[in-house]
Design a protein around this motif. Structure first.
Motif, PDB file in Angstrom:
ATOM      1  N   HIS A  95       0.840  -1.202   0.000  1.00  0.00           N
ATOM      2  CA  HIS A  95       0.000   0.000   0.000  1.00  0.00           C
ATOM      3  C   HIS A  95       0.884   1.265   0.000  1.00  0.00           C
ATOM      4  O   HIS A  95       0.658   2.198  -0.779  1.00  0.00           O
ATOM      5  CB  HIS A  95      -0.896  -0.069   1.249  1.00  0.00           C
ATOM      6  N   GLU A  96       1.905   1.273   0.828  1.00  0.00           N
ATOM      7  CA  GLU A  96       2.803   2.445   0.876  1.00  0.00           C
ATOM      8  C   GLU A  96       3.592   2.587  -0.417  1.00  0.00           C
ATOM      9  O   GLU A  96       3.835   3.706  -0.891  1.00  0.00           O
ATOM     10  CB  GLU A  96       3.766   2.339   2.070  1.00  0.00           C
ATOM     11  N   HIS A  99       1.426   4.359  -2.686  1.00  0.00           N
ATOM     12  CA  HIS A  99       1.451   5.813  -2.457  1.00  0.00           C
ATOM     13  C   HIS A  99       2.687   6.436  -3.118  1.00  0.00           C
ATOM     14  O   HIS A  99       2.617   7.506  -3.700  1.00  0.00           O
ATOM     15  CB  HIS A  99       1.494   6.128  -0.954  1.00  0.00           C
ATOM     16  N   CYS A 113      -0.698   6.385   7.170  1.00  0.00           N
ATOM     17  CA  CYS A 113      -1.943   5.675   6.929  1.00  0.00           C
ATOM     18  C   CYS A 113      -2.640   5.191   8.184  1.00  0.00           C
ATOM     19  O   CYS A 113      -3.497   4.317   8.130  1.00  0.00           O
ATOM     20  CB  CYS A 113      -1.703   4.556   5.943  1.00  0.00           C
ATOM     21  N   GLN A 116      -4.941   1.088   9.722  1.00  0.00           N
ATOM     22  CA  GLN A 116      -5.840   0.656   8.659  1.00  0.00           C
ATOM     23  C   GLN A 116      -6.602  -0.550   9.118  1.00  0.00           C
ATOM     24  O   GLN A 116      -6.459  -1.612   8.545  1.00  0.00           O
ATOM     25  CB  GLN A 116      -5.021   0.225   7.464  1.00  0.00           C
ATOM     26  N   GLU A 129      -6.522   6.446  -0.508  1.00  0.00           N
ATOM     27  CA  GLU A 129      -6.406   5.187   0.217  1.00  0.00           C
ATOM     28  C   GLU A 129      -6.950   4.048  -0.630  1.00  0.00           C
ATOM     29  O   GLU A 129      -6.357   2.970  -0.702  1.00  0.00           O
ATOM     30  CB  GLU A 129      -7.152   5.271   1.551  1.00  0.00           C
TER      31      GLU A 129
HETATM   32 ZN   LIG Z   1      -2.451   5.016   2.778  1.00  0.00          ZN
END
Ligand SMILES: [Zn+2]
Lengths: 303, 107
Positions: A95-96, A99, A113, A116, A129
């Motif tokens: 996920h990062e 980004h 974040c 989560q 997101e």
């Molecule tokens: Zn995030």
């Protein structure tokens, strides 16, 4: 500009690259995101790479993308290594990385974040997101490979989905959500806690045929009293399976496979509905009558 | 983001062994309202309602609403870097600061 690539396009680019490197070799999965993020960014964006991927025990924190401090180059992905499941850590790092690929120009200071928690994984998420999650899901669980594990017509058990979660190094919830995106079946996943629906997700065909629960911005929906989700004492080793008549989860019958997660304190119910829905109750009644007539005739020796 | 008010209520309720029904009954609320408070982000309850909940859970409104320690001067200096991270607890912030200092050692 590469920054305008969609989450899907970035994931496809990397998937093709990884397929080329590993082919069908066993080490293709799970995707080793830290190495991938560092090596890929070093080649693709040599002036602005991911120069740090590091974890520590960081309570109240999941992951972040930080700009390197003055005098150092690039970006850092920092994650909480104490998150209960390795699958969620892997997903967080991906996920990062998403980004980094998608959002670093728009957020020059980086992005954090929060926690989560899976509760909100599916709902009320800000667009960035959602994009980072879409990238992570697509990178970690390419659909062509997922279809080879569970094809679009198969009705999986939670063990089948758990096997995929294992293969891709993600949580059961993440693997189930990915499967729901491509299955041709009518299935719904409901995540509940203390007898109310936290959130739910339907497969495209289930959604089209009206089998869904909307939770965002609405009063809480209680799980049906006759469902497994409402009767945890019926579970054995936190698992169970039950066939429901009409008017339990939906106006039509369904099969519920449930798993209670002690770790996250919620219950996952996977609801499998019938493949084809009849056009109306009137038709259904007629069909039944025909079948009854045929049977009667056979039994009575008529033609 | 984190629903800390809800998480605190849920934890205290569980510690006391109360079901949702029980806490709802004690605080003259509906069961679904308590659930929403614990799990979603409804508007903050009235002071009166919150006082009742705090009372039945043997705690204070201040504890329920406290969003973590205030930002110290030192942290304020880092505000640019940590702008979005105020809710993190201080030991987590400190660890991240240390990791950032070591940046480059593994790059
Ligand atoms: Zn995030």
């Amino acid at each position: 500009m590469t920054e305008s690539f969609s989450p899907q396009r970035w994931a496809n680019t990397l998937t093709l690259l990884l397929n080329g490197v590993h082919g069908a070799a066993a080490e293709r999965f799970p995707v080793q995101v830290p190495e991938l993020a560092k090596e890929y960014s070093r080649h693709r964006f040599p002036d602005d790479p991911v120069s740090l991927v590091a974890g520590d025990i960081l309570p109240t924190f999941d992951g972040a993308l930080y700009k390197a401090p003055p005098g150092k180059k690039g970006w850092g992905i920092i994650y909480n290594s104490a998150i209960a499941s390795r699958g969620r850590i892997n997903f967080t790092i991906a996920h990062e990385f998403g980004h980094y690929l998608l959002h670093r120009l728009r957020f020059p200071d980086g992005l954090e974040c929060g926690q989560q928690d899976m509760m909100r994984w599916d709902s009320e998420y800000r667009q960035i997101e959602a994009q980072a999650n879409e990238f992570a899901a697509s990178l970690l669980m390419p659909l062509d490979d997922f279809r080879r594990q569970i094809d679009g017509k198969t009705k999986p058990t939670l063990d089948d989905l758990g096997g995929c979660a294992e293969r891709y190094g993600v949580s059961l919830v993440a693997a189930s959500l990915r499967w729901l995106q491509y299955t041709e079946r009518r299935s719904v996943m409901v995540v509940s806690r203390d007898g109310y629906v936290l959130w739910a997700r339907s497969s495209p065909t289930a959604l089209r045929t009206g089998a869904y629960f909307k939770t965002a911005g609405r009063p809480p929906i209680a799980v049906p009293t006759r469902s497994l989700a409402a009767q945890p004492d019926l579970l054995e080793k936190s698992r169970g399976q039950m066939t429901h008549d009409s008017d339990v989860w939906f106006a039509e019958p369904c099969e519920e496979i449930a798993l209670a997660s002690d770790q996250y304190d919620f219950t996952i119910s996977l609801l499998h509905l019938e493949r084809v829905i009849r056009t109306s109750r009137f038709d259904e009644a007629e069909d039944d009558e025909d079948a009854f007539d045929v049977m009667t005739r056979r039994l009575t020796g008529g033609n | 983001m984190q629903n800390t008010l809800g998480e605190k209520i849920r934890k205290l309720r569980k510690d006391k062994g109360y079901t949702l029904d029980k806490l709802a009954e004690l605080t003259e609320s509906s069961k679904s309202y308590i659930w929403e408070l614990e799990n979603k982000n409804p508007p903050r309850p009235s002071a009166e309602k919150l006082a009742k909940i705090a009372d039945k859970l043997d705690t204070t409104i201040e504890f329920l609403l406290d969003e973590g320690e205030s930002v110290s001067a030192e942290e304020a200096a880092d505000a640019q870097f940590y702008r979005q991270y105020r809710k993190m607890d201080s030991s987590t912030k400190e660890k991240i600061r240390r990791m950032v200092k070591l940046w480059g050692d593994d790059a």
